[in-house]
Design a protein around this motif. Structure first.
Motif, short mmCIF file in Angstrom:
data_model
loop_
_atom_site.label_atom_id
_atom_site.label_comp_id
_atom_site.label_asym_id
_atom_site.label_seq_id
_atom_site.Cartn_x
_atom_site.Cartn_y
_atom_site.Cartn_z
N LYS A 1 -1.16 16.43 -14.31
CA LYS A 1 -0.95 16.71 -15.74
C LYS A 1 -2.26 16.54 -16.52
N ILE A 2 -2.66 15.26 -16.72
CA ILE A 2 -3.93 15.02 -17.44
C ILE A 2 -4.45 13.64 -17.03
N TRP A 3 -5.77 13.56 -16.74
CA TRP A 3 -6.36 12.31 -16.26
C TRP A 3 -6.92 11.46 -17.38
N HIS A 4 -7.61 12.10 -18.29
CA HIS A 4 -8.41 11.32 -19.23
C HIS A 4 -8.49 12.00 -20.58
N LEU A 5 -8.45 11.19 -21.64
CA LEU A 5 -8.60 11.74 -22.98
C LEU A 5 -9.61 10.95 -23.82
N SER A 6 -9.74 9.64 -23.54
CA SER A 6 -10.47 8.67 -24.37
C SER A 6 -9.55 8.25 -25.51
N ASN A 7 -9.99 7.23 -26.24
CA ASN A 7 -9.13 6.70 -27.31
C ASN A 7 -9.29 7.44 -28.64
N ALA B 1 0.17 5.45 -16.20
CA ALA B 1 1.32 6.04 -15.49
C ALA B 1 1.64 5.20 -14.26
N VAL B 2 0.60 4.79 -13.53
CA VAL B 2 0.83 3.96 -12.34
C VAL B 2 1.41 2.60 -12.76
N ALA B 3 0.80 1.98 -13.76
CA ALA B 3 1.25 0.64 -14.18
C ALA B 3 2.69 0.67 -14.69
N LEU B 4 3.07 1.76 -15.34
CA LEU B 4 4.46 1.86 -15.80
C LEU B 4 5.41 1.89 -14.60
N ALA B 5 5.03 2.62 -13.56
CA ALA B 5 5.85 2.66 -12.34
C ALA B 5 5.89 1.28 -11.68
N VAL B 6 4.76 0.57 -11.69
CA VAL B 6 4.71 -0.80 -11.14
C VAL B 6 5.70 -1.69 -11.90
N LEU B 7 5.57 -1.65 -13.22
CA LEU B 7 6.41 -2.52 -14.07
C LEU B 7 7.89 -2.19 -13.89
N ASP B 8 8.23 -0.91 -13.90
CA ASP B 8 9.63 -0.50 -13.72
C ASP B 8 10.18 -0.98 -12.38
N THR C 1 0.38 10.92 -8.46
CA THR C 1 0.16 12.34 -8.19
C THR C 1 0.75 13.21 -9.32
N GLU C 2 1.89 12.79 -9.86
CA GLU C 2 2.46 13.56 -10.98
C GLU C 2 1.50 13.57 -12.15
N HIS D 1 0.84 -1.20 0.00
CA HIS D 1 0.00 0.00 0.00
C HIS D 1 0.87 1.25 0.00
N CYS D 2 0.45 2.23 -0.80
CA CYS D 2 1.11 3.55 -0.83
C CYS D 2 2.61 3.46 -1.08
N HIS D 3 3.01 2.58 -1.99
CA HIS D 3 4.44 2.52 -2.36
C HIS D 3 4.85 3.89 -2.91
N PRO D 4 5.97 4.46 -2.45
CA PRO D 4 6.32 5.83 -2.84
C PRO D 4 6.41 6.02 -4.36
N ALA D 5 6.93 5.03 -5.08
CA ALA D 5 7.05 5.19 -6.54
C ALA D 5 5.68 5.29 -7.20
N LEU D 6 4.70 4.57 -6.63
CA LEU D 6 3.36 4.59 -7.24
C LEU D 6 2.61 5.86 -6.84
N VAL D 7 2.79 6.28 -5.59
CA VAL D 7 2.15 7.53 -5.15
C VAL D 7 2.70 8.69 -5.99
N GLN D 8 4.00 8.65 -6.25
CA GLN D 8 4.60 9.72 -7.06
C GLN D 8 4.06 9.69 -8.50
#
Ligand code: PLP
Length: 407
Positions: A72-78, A292-299, A67-68, A57-64
């Motif tokens: 910036k931007i939440w949603h655009l659609s495809n 963005a979160v999943a990329l931090a998870v994967l990294d 929040t970053e 829970h609340c891993h710093p890399a994922l929280v960062q």
């Protein structure tokens, strides 16, 4: 107005559709592998939100990352693509067999896409008759009507009207049962490398190799549902990497988002080409926040040190379960791999996994069941040895309580 509402478990029964039976406690915050409820009681988390909170829970890399991106931007659609989705797709492609990625919001949606793609690929390349999907008894692939029909428990799909047709069920780890069903009408075989909901049952390597050969012989696609096993959970980025058997399509979710809802379907150039513009889609699939979160998870997870830690954690879990079992004799086996483990209850305690789950919560431990006969553990991949030992002490107290009540 909403401040006046008393938020407790009783409110669930008042305002929520009764399709779940949640525990009595309401957790309000978490950090690493610890969670606190409304009364500030602390729990060790061996459940990981059902194999989701891959970095606790609340891993710093994922929280960062969250929040970053939130700033910036939440949603655009495809209608437009976005940077986090492209980066995440590129990372998934670079680290797996796949050439192409489709993003969804859950495991069920990733599987829905995989099954639709398999049907469309077969229609385009062979013809209308090639539409049989083979899956396995006790398998679980999600709760959309297609995926739940493909899943191996008919009771989950009964009672909703006519089911999607041409879905056949073979026996898990039994190649002869597949040989009896597979034909030139088969478009795909879908399998979990370790059946999760079905009781933490690993497929044997020979079984997966046999499925690959049978699929090749019948021009059928092999789909690995890695929703529960994926993203490092078994000590490899994906479980297929242990077996040496490469699927045509792979689905991933749960651990991929570390708690943010996201799913993905991975496949090859040739197969992906059949999901042409307009054939399938999702408003939220591939949204910037989730990606963005999943990329931090994967990294964070896709590092040799983390993979090694998952396997070390497995050894500690197994040693602790062995120690407890030597004292209380409740399990007949411990199955699974990495941080996806199932303690199988022996004859005497068969059918009572929920009792162990409830007693664990009483003693400050969040655990899971996988059917009536298996206590399941799917904690954070990076849970510390101290948290494992502390959780196991609590589990031991729970086991002692259940055993005592049985005399
Ligand atoms: N596939 C497997 C193997 C699963 O374990 C699950 C969920 O438990 C799913 C699919 C469905 O995923 P979701 O609940 O995210 O739709």
């Amino acid at each position: 107005m909403s401040d006046a509402v008393i938020v407790n478990r009783a409110l669930f029964d008042e305002v929520m559709v009764p399709n779940y039976a949640p525990a009595a406690i309401i957790p309000v915050r978490g950090m690493g592998s610890r969670v606190w409820d409304q009364q500030d009681r602390e729990y060790v988390d061996f459940a990981g939100g059902i194999a989701v909170s891959s970095l606790g829970h609340c891993h710093p890399a994922l929280v960062q990352a969250l929040t970053e991106q939130a700033n910036k931007i939440w949603h655009l659609s495809n209608v437009m693509t976005n940077e986090p989705a492209l980066k995440l797709a590129a990372a998934l492609v670079a680290n797996t067999f796949a050439d192409k990625v489709y993003f969804a919001n859950s495991g069920a949606e990733a599987n829905e896409a995989a099954l639709k793609l398999a049907r469309r690929y077969a229609l385009d390349t062979v013809g209308e008759h090639k539409m049989d999907i083979i899956s396995f008894g006790k398998s679980f692939h999600g709760r959309t009507f297609f995926t739940v029909t493909v899943g191996g428990q008919a009771s989950y799909s009964d009672g909703f009207g006519p089911k999607p047709a041409a879905v056949l069920h073979a026996e898990f780890n039994n190649l002869d049962s597949v040989k009896a069903l597979i034909s030139d009408r088969t478009c795909a075989v879908i399998v979990e490398p370790i059946q999760g909901e079905g009781g933490i049952l690993p497929a044997t390597t020979e079984f997966l190799q046999g499925l690959r050969e049978l699929c090749d012989a019948h021009q059928a696609l092999l789909i690995f549902d890695e929703v529960q096993t994926g993203v490092g959970r078994t000590g490899a980025l994906y479980a297929y990497m242990h077996s040496g058997v490469t699927p045509d399509i792979l689905t991933t979710a749960k651990s991929l988002g570390g708690g943010f809802p996201i799913g993905a379907m991975l496949t090859t150039h040739t197969i992906a080409a059949h999901l042409k513009v307009g054939t399938h889609g999702s408003t939220y699939g591939g949204n910037p926040l989730g990606c963005a979160v999943a990329l931090a998870v994967l990294d964070t997870i896709n590092q040799p040190a983390v993979m090694a830690q998952v396997l070390e954690n497995e050894q500690l879990f197994r040693a602790e379960l062995h120690r407890i079992n030597a004292k209380y004799d409740v399990f007949s086996a411990v199955r699974g791999k990495g941080m996806l483990l199932g303690a199988v209850l022996n004859e005497r305690f068969k059918g009572r996994s929920r009792d162990f789950f409830l007693a664990s919560a009483e003693h400050g431990l969040l655990s899971l069941v996988a059917g009536p006969d298996v206590v399941r553990f799917a904690p954070s991949l990076v849970i510390t040895p101290d948290d494992i030992r502390e959780g196991m002490q609590r589990f031991e107290a729970a086991v002692a309580q259940v055993v005592q009540a049985t005399h």
